[in-house]
Write a protein that holds these residues in place. Sequence first.
Motif, mmCIF file in Angstrom:
data_model
loop_
_atom_site.group_PDB
_atom_site.id
_atom_site.type_symbol
_atom_site.label_atom_id
_atom_site.label_comp_id
_atom_site.label_asym_id
_atom_site.label_seq_id
_atom_site.Cartn_x
_atom_site.Cartn_y
_atom_site.Cartn_z
ATOM 1 N N ASN A 344 38.824 19.063 -89.577
ATOM 2 C CA ASN A 344 39.926 19.882 -90.093
ATOM 3 C C ASN A 344 40.159 19.623 -91.572
ATOM 4 O OD1 ASN A 344 40.413 21.131 -87.645
ATOM 5 N ND2 ASN A 344 42.042 19.722 -87.049
ATOM 6 N N GLN A 360 35.030 28.611 -92.890
ATOM 7 C CA GLN A 360 34.953 29.123 -91.527
ATOM 8 C C GLN A 360 33.613 28.799 -90.882
ATOM 9 O OE1 GLN A 360 36.876 32.868 -91.117
ATOM 10 N NE2 GLN A 360 35.698 33.483 -89.320
ATOM 11 N N LEU A 363 33.095 25.708 -88.492
ATOM 12 C CA LEU A 363 33.463 25.694 -87.081
ATOM 13 C C LEU A 363 32.287 25.282 -86.208
ATOM 14 C CD1 LEU A 363 35.688 28.896 -86.672
ATOM 15 C CD2 LEU A 363 36.403 26.524 -86.360
ATOM 16 N N THR A 377 43.088 24.144 -86.136
ATOM 17 C CA THR A 377 41.884 24.537 -86.866
ATOM 18 C C THR A 377 41.872 26.040 -87.092
ATOM 19 O OG1 THR A 377 40.734 22.763 -85.682
ATOM 20 C CG2 THR A 377 39.386 24.316 -86.921
ATOM 21 N N PHE A 378 42.113 26.794 -86.038
ATOM 22 C CA PHE A 378 42.067 28.248 -86.140
ATOM 23 C C PHE A 378 43.237 28.793 -86.956
ATOM 24 C CE2 PHE A 378 39.395 27.548 -82.396
ATOM 25 C CZ PHE A 378 38.334 28.399 -82.668
ATOM 26 N N MET A 382 43.031 31.167 -90.100
ATOM 27 C CA MET A 382 43.697 32.470 -90.031
ATOM 28 C C MET A 382 44.655 32.659 -91.204
ATOM 29 S SD MET A 382 44.669 33.012 -86.046
ATOM 30 C CE MET A 382 43.435 32.905 -84.771
ATOM 31 N N LEU A 397 38.738 35.401 -85.428
ATOM 32 C CA LEU A 397 39.199 34.049 -85.113
ATOM 33 C C LEU A 397 40.063 34.035 -83.852
ATOM 34 C CD1 LEU A 397 40.013 32.866 -88.731
ATOM 35 C CD2 LEU A 397 38.274 31.880 -87.243
ATOM 36 N N MET A 401 39.282 31.890 -80.524
ATOM 37 C CA MET A 401 40.265 31.026 -79.872
ATOM 38 C C MET A 401 40.265 31.262 -78.372
ATOM 39 S SD MET A 401 43.729 30.938 -82.184
ATOM 40 C CE MET A 401 44.587 29.948 -80.963
ATOM 41 N N GLN A 404 37.340 29.840 -76.614
ATOM 42 C CA GLN A 404 37.398 28.377 -76.507
ATOM 43 C C GLN A 404 38.422 27.912 -75.478
ATOM 44 O OE1 GLN A 404 35.602 25.950 -77.925
ATOM 45 N NE2 GLN A 404 34.292 27.315 -79.118
ATOM 46 N N ALA A 412 49.283 32.687 -83.998
ATOM 47 C CA ALA A 412 48.103 33.502 -84.266
ATOM 48 C C ALA A 412 48.502 34.954 -84.546
ATOM 49 C CB ALA A 412 47.142 33.430 -83.088
#
Length: 489
Positions: A344, A360, A363, A377-378, A382, A397, A401, A404, A412
Amino acid sequence: MLRLTFALWMHHRCQQLPPSLSWSQLRSLSKFHVQSAQFSALTVPEIHKSHRWFDNRRSQIGSFECFRFFSSAHTFCENPERHVANGQRRSRALPLELNKLSASAAANYILQAFQSGRKVLRMDLHLVLDKCSQSGASKHAQLVFDEMCAAGIKPNRYTFRLLIHCHGVSKQPTHIMRFYHELRQIVGGPLSRKDYNTVLDSLSRCGELNSFEIVYSDMKADGVLPDDKTLVSAMTCYSRAEQQDDLDSAFEQYVQQKEKLGTPCSEYVFNVYMTHYASKGDVVKCKEILDLWNRFESTRNPFLLTTLMAAHARIGDADACSAIFGNEFGDSQNRASVAPATLNTLIHGYIRSGQVDKAQQFLSLFHKYKIAPQITTFIMLMHAQAEAANVAQVRVLMKAMSQQGLRVGARAYAMLVRAMYMRGDPPQAIEHVFDDMLANNARPLPFAFESLYLAYVNIQDARGCETTLRRMHSLGISIPPTLSVEVDQ
């Protein structure tokens, strides 16, 4: 290892389970869940045989554990139906249901459980309060606590520690002190060091130095000795209150004491001191602290190395972040292990340097080092893409997410709304995102309403602006400071 070997042998003996027993029923037979499922198909002679094998290793495994396990095994073989019935009677679905929910959803769920007359235990309430304390959902925590008291469930030390920590995360020192005094009343005597450290840690998050000193004075008056956690809280409080002289003095005294006693230093004390200077972008001072640590310890410390990367990231020096990561971290034995915070920080360094697309790409490192990406992280990526008005990448993204297994929540969606506003999308299009947000049980954040309000301002739609403010008021959301001037105009 012996217990594992024995469990595997028992599993080998357990090939014909009774068809009437489900796995969930077998799990409820004993605190030893795995073993209880394995001895369920054994006969008494087989248990005697394994008992002799186990008894020879009693000194290595523990006689009490051995006795408790085989007592359960014998009892089960004599009357398995009784055990299953008791297991069904004791099992409750409420904790399992709460585990799947967010803090706000879990709080609402437990309140509905009270209203519907379901049996709610203190452990259920602690599960919800723990969720609230992690996210700082202080309003929901207060509602749950009020309902807990109304139902006649007495709070204990752990209850108050959760509440105090929750208000520390949400940075509400007044409520911290209120629950601190209530905790002292119910205890009726000196608090434990764990109690004091929880209060001091929560106050340090707020940078509330005066209240911190009051609680610390009570700690000394009760004869409770501070430890490294207490010092970390004190140094964090000095850092948040911008008392750098006191911070430097506390750290120097700590190092001198450790040198005098010849005892190992705490990486947490070094890290909180180094973090103060990393937040200011003081790379030179961070290197001095790292060199001092290396005088005491020969191994590379991943926390301190990550904090040094954070100092470089603060000033946008992505190349230095990449160099530290390449030289100090990796899979070999003489390198520090890679943690989520390390990746991160590396991504943050490239974002600060303006290289968002390259950030990005990192990742893929999470997959390389077999580390699960975090929501943080996302959200970090974002936010960078939103400020660049790159709506397409924000959506990419969000999809990543979801793939994952991470929940695409209010933060978000707030970034998607921000990206659409920055691109100049009409507020009607942004309203559709709000509809999706509510459909996914995500409560809109003030940041999202701010972007929607400014979108209405761009097209000079006064009615849309007023409607947005009314919606915020109905949800109990205060006007963000960044929007106050615009609203006044």
